[in-house]
Design a protein around this motif. Structure first.
Motif, PDB file in Angstrom:
ATOM      1  N   LEU A  22       0.779  -1.228   0.204  1.00  9.37           N
ATOM      2  CA  LEU A  22       0.063   0.134   0.052  1.00  9.37           C
ATOM      3  C   LEU A  22       0.735   1.313   0.000  1.00  9.37           C
ATOM      4  CD1 LEU A  22      -2.960   1.367  -0.129  1.00  9.37           C
ATOM      5  CD2 LEU A  22      -2.909   1.134   2.396  1.00  9.37           C
ATOM      6  N   PRO A  23       1.840   1.322   0.762  1.00  9.83           N
ATOM      7  CA  PRO A  23       2.597   2.430   0.779  1.00  9.83           C
ATOM      8  C   PRO A  23       3.308   2.947  -0.684  1.00  9.83           C
ATOM      9  CG  PRO A  23       3.123   1.475   2.659  1.00  9.83           C
ATOM     10  CD  PRO A  23       2.494   0.564   1.768  1.00  9.83           C
ATOM     11  N   ASP A  24       3.525   1.902  -1.351  1.00 11.64           N
ATOM     12  CA  ASP A  24       3.991   2.214  -2.854  1.00 11.64           C
ATOM     13  C   ASP A  24       2.923   2.691  -3.653  1.00 11.64           C
ATOM     14  OD1 ASP A  24       6.406   0.993  -1.973  1.00 11.64           O
ATOM     15  OD2 ASP A  24       5.865  -0.920  -2.746  1.00 11.64           O
ATOM     16  N   ALA A  29       4.391  11.081   1.470  1.00  9.00           N
ATOM     17  CA  ALA A  29       4.082  11.586   2.606  1.00  9.00           C
ATOM     18  C   ALA A  29       3.208  11.204   3.370  1.00  9.00           C
ATOM     19  CB  ALA A  29       3.845  13.417   2.375  1.00  9.00           C
ATOM     20  N   ASP A  30       2.103  10.845   2.882  1.00 10.22           N
ATOM     21  CA  ASP A  30       0.827  10.126   3.539  1.00 10.22           C
ATOM     22  C   ASP A  30       1.136   8.654   4.208  1.00 10.22           C
ATOM     23  OD1 ASP A  30      -0.684  12.166   2.748  1.00 10.22           O
ATOM     24  OD2 ASP A  30      -1.726  10.948   1.234  1.00 10.22           O
ATOM     25  N   ARG A  31       0.538   8.454   5.127  1.00 15.66           N
ATOM     26  CA  ARG A  31       0.882   7.295   6.114  1.00 15.66           C
ATOM     27  C   ARG A  31      -0.351   6.428   6.309  1.00 15.66           C
ATOM     28  NH1 ARG A  31       1.150   6.307  11.335  1.00 15.66           N
ATOM     29  NH2 ARG A  31       0.514   8.179  11.851  1.00 15.66           N
ATOM     30  N   ALA A  32       0.078   4.962   5.926  1.00 16.20           N
ATOM     31  CA  ALA A  32      -1.217   3.960   5.904  1.00 16.20           C
ATOM     32  C   ALA A  32      -0.713   3.166   7.160  1.00 16.20           C
ATOM     33  CB  ALA A  32      -1.220   3.310   4.710  1.00 16.20           C
ATOM     34  N   ILE A  48      -5.447   5.873   6.686  1.00 19.93           N
ATOM     35  CA  ILE A  48      -4.815   6.602   6.320  1.00 19.93           C
ATOM     36  C   ILE A  48      -4.624   8.079   6.935  1.00 19.93           C
ATOM     37  CG2 ILE A  48      -4.220   7.744   3.915  1.00 19.93           C
ATOM     38  CD1 ILE A  48      -5.602   5.211   2.550  1.00 19.93           C
ATOM     39  N   HIS A  49      -3.367   8.382   7.004  1.00 19.13           N
ATOM     40  CA  HIS A  49      -2.852   9.635   7.852  1.00 19.13           C
ATOM     41  C   HIS A  49      -2.503  10.703   6.648  1.00 19.13           C
ATOM     42  CE1 HIS A  49      -3.418   7.848  11.730  1.00 19.13           C
ATOM     43  NE2 HIS A  49      -2.787   6.859  11.210  1.00 19.13           N
ATOM     44  N   THR A  50      -3.234  11.724   6.445  1.00 19.19           N
ATOM     45  CA  THR A  50      -2.771  12.598   5.691  1.00 19.19           C
ATOM     46  C   THR A  50      -1.427  13.416   6.053  1.00 19.19           C
ATOM     47  OG1 THR A  50      -3.963  14.543   6.261  1.00 19.19           O
ATOM     48  CG2 THR A  50      -5.011  12.951   4.284  1.00 19.19           C
ATOM     49  N   ALA A  51      -0.743  13.547   4.967  1.00 18.97           N
ATOM     50  CA  ALA A  51       0.524  14.418   5.334  1.00 18.97           C
ATOM     51  C   ALA A  51       0.370  15.693   5.415  1.00 18.97           C
ATOM     52  CB  ALA A  51       1.418  14.304   3.981  1.00 18.97           C
ATOM     53  N   GLY A  52       0.900  16.713   6.222  1.00 14.36           N
ATOM     54  CA  GLY A  52       0.975  18.110   6.425  1.00 14.36           C
ATOM     55  C   GLY A  52       0.117  18.670   7.467  1.00 14.36           C
ATOM     56  N   TYR A  98      -7.798   7.998  -2.219  1.00 10.73           N
ATOM     57  CA  TYR A  98      -7.519   7.190  -1.384  1.00 10.73           C
ATOM     58  C   TYR A  98      -7.997   5.531  -1.648  1.00 10.73           C
ATOM     59  CZ  TYR A  98      -5.070  10.484   1.746  1.00 10.73           C
ATOM     60  OH  TYR A  98      -4.248  11.537   2.172  1.00 10.73           O
ATOM     61  N   THR A  99      -9.374   5.804  -2.093  1.00 13.14           N
ATOM     62  CA  THR A  99     -10.121   4.613  -2.745  1.00 13.14           C
ATOM     63  C   THR A  99      -9.184   4.076  -3.859  1.00 13.14           C
ATOM     64  OG1 THR A  99     -12.185   5.424  -1.695  1.00 13.14           O
ATOM     65  CG2 THR A  99     -12.160   3.578  -3.535  1.00 13.14           C
ATOM     66  N   ARG A 100      -8.911   5.043  -4.604  1.00 10.73           N
ATOM     67  CA  ARG A 100      -8.242   4.550  -6.023  1.00 10.73           C
ATOM     68  C   ARG A 100      -6.962   3.972  -5.737  1.00 10.73           C
ATOM     69  NH1 ARG A 100      -7.479   9.146  -8.000  1.00 10.73           N
ATOM     70  NH2 ARG A 100      -5.145   9.364  -8.014  1.00 10.73           N
ATOM     71  N   HIS A 101      -6.076   4.559  -4.523  1.00 11.26           N
ATOM     72  CA  HIS A 101      -4.903   3.934  -4.193  1.00 11.26           C
ATOM     73  C   HIS A 101      -5.037   2.533  -3.662  1.00 11.26           C
ATOM     74  CE1 HIS A 101      -2.592   7.655  -4.850  1.00 11.26           C
ATOM     75  NE2 HIS A 101      -3.403   8.371  -3.872  1.00 11.26           N
ATOM     76  N   ILE A 102      -6.237   2.358  -2.977  1.00 14.79           N
ATOM     77  CA  ILE A 102      -6.541   0.891  -2.186  1.00 14.79           C
ATOM     78  C   ILE A 102      -6.795   0.161  -3.427  1.00 14.79           C
ATOM     79  CG2 ILE A 102      -8.333  -0.188  -0.954  1.00 14.79           C
ATOM     80  CD1 ILE A 102      -8.539   2.340   0.991  1.00 14.79           C
ATOM     81  N   HIS A 103      -7.473   0.282  -4.372  1.00 19.40           N
ATOM     82  CA  HIS A 103      -7.884  -0.346  -5.483  1.00 19.40           C
ATOM     83  C   HIS A 103      -6.304  -0.836  -6.008  1.00 19.40           C
ATOM     84  CE1 HIS A 103     -12.179  -1.320  -5.554  1.00 19.40           C
ATOM     85  NE2 HIS A 103     -12.219   0.141  -4.710  1.00 19.40           N
ATOM     86  N   GLU A 104      -5.530   0.335  -6.482  1.00 21.98           N
ATOM     87  CA  GLU A 104      -4.366  -0.190  -7.110  1.00 21.98           C
ATOM     88  C   GLU A 104      -3.775  -0.971  -6.237  1.00 21.98           C
ATOM     89  OE1 GLU A 104      -2.235   3.715  -7.454  1.00 21.98           O
ATOM     90  OE2 GLU A 104      -3.896   4.373  -8.769  1.00 21.98           O
ATOM     91  N   CYS A 105      -3.542  -1.009  -5.018  1.00 21.09           N
ATOM     92  CA  CYS A 105      -2.734  -1.752  -4.200  1.00 21.09           C
ATOM     93  C   CYS A 105      -3.299  -3.272  -4.384  1.00 21.09           C
ATOM     94  CB  CYS A 105      -3.022  -1.465  -2.553  1.00 21.09           C
ATOM     95  SG  CYS A 105      -2.114  -2.672  -1.492  1.00 21.09           S
ATOM     96  N   ALA A 106      -4.770  -3.536  -4.392  1.00 17.73           N
ATOM     97  CA  ALA A 106      -5.331  -4.739  -4.464  1.00 17.73           C
ATOM     98  C   ALA A 106      -4.976  -5.378  -5.871  1.00 17.73           C
ATOM     99  CB  ALA A 106      -6.923  -4.601  -4.517  1.00 17.73           C
ATOM    100  N   GLN A 107      -5.122  -4.513  -6.939  1.00 11.27           N
ATOM    101  CA  GLN A 107      -4.449  -4.843  -8.078  1.00 11.27           C
ATOM    102  C   GLN A 107      -3.079  -5.369  -8.155  1.00 11.27           C
ATOM    103  OE1 GLN A 107      -5.593  -1.574 -10.853  1.00 11.27           O
ATOM    104  NE2 GLN A 107      -6.992  -2.877 -11.990  1.00 11.27           N
TER     105      GLN A 107
END
Length: 115
Positions: A22-24, A29-32, A48-52, A98-107
């Motif tokens: 998932l971090p990839d 900067a965001d943390r999961a 997921i913790h947003t950066a900043g 973030y939903t998109r990132h989660i789906h990318e991780c699943a893929q």
């Protein structure tokens, strides 16, 4: 009768794979955080913790419908540890991201989940 397309990996291995992958798929900067969902062996909890300076954290439940398809549910959004309204434009935009990132991780983990 055909065999249903079941998830063929145990929850512990799945959680570890998500923690690595998932971090990839996210902005650096965001943390999961990824944890097993103790109530559902086919689900994970992703925070997921947003950066900043915003100090937002997003809690998602990620459920495997089958070995390839996941369902992502937003559970809660917090700012500074307090629940906030998730219907604002900026929050909705972040949730989509973030939903998109989660789906990318699943893929990225298809090889592992689809035996």
């Amino acid at each position: 009768m055909s065999k249903r397309d079941e998830l063929s990996i145990n929850q512990q291995e799945l959680t570890a794979a998500w923690q690595r992958t998932l971090p990839d798929t996210m902005q650096k900067a965001d943390r999961a955080e990824v944890m097993a969902d103790e109530a559902d062996p086919k689900a994970l909890r992703v925070t997921i913790h947003t950066a900043g300076h915003q100090m937002y954290s997003f809690d998602f439940k990620v459920t495997y419908v089958d070995s390839r398809e996941i369902q992502t549910t937003l559970v809660d959004v917090e700012k500074d540890g307090k629940s906030i309204d998730e219907r604002t434009d900026i929050i909705q935009q972040l949730v989509e991201d973030y939903t998109r990132h989660i789906h990318e991780c699943a893929q990225a983990l298809h090889e592992l989940t689809h035996a």
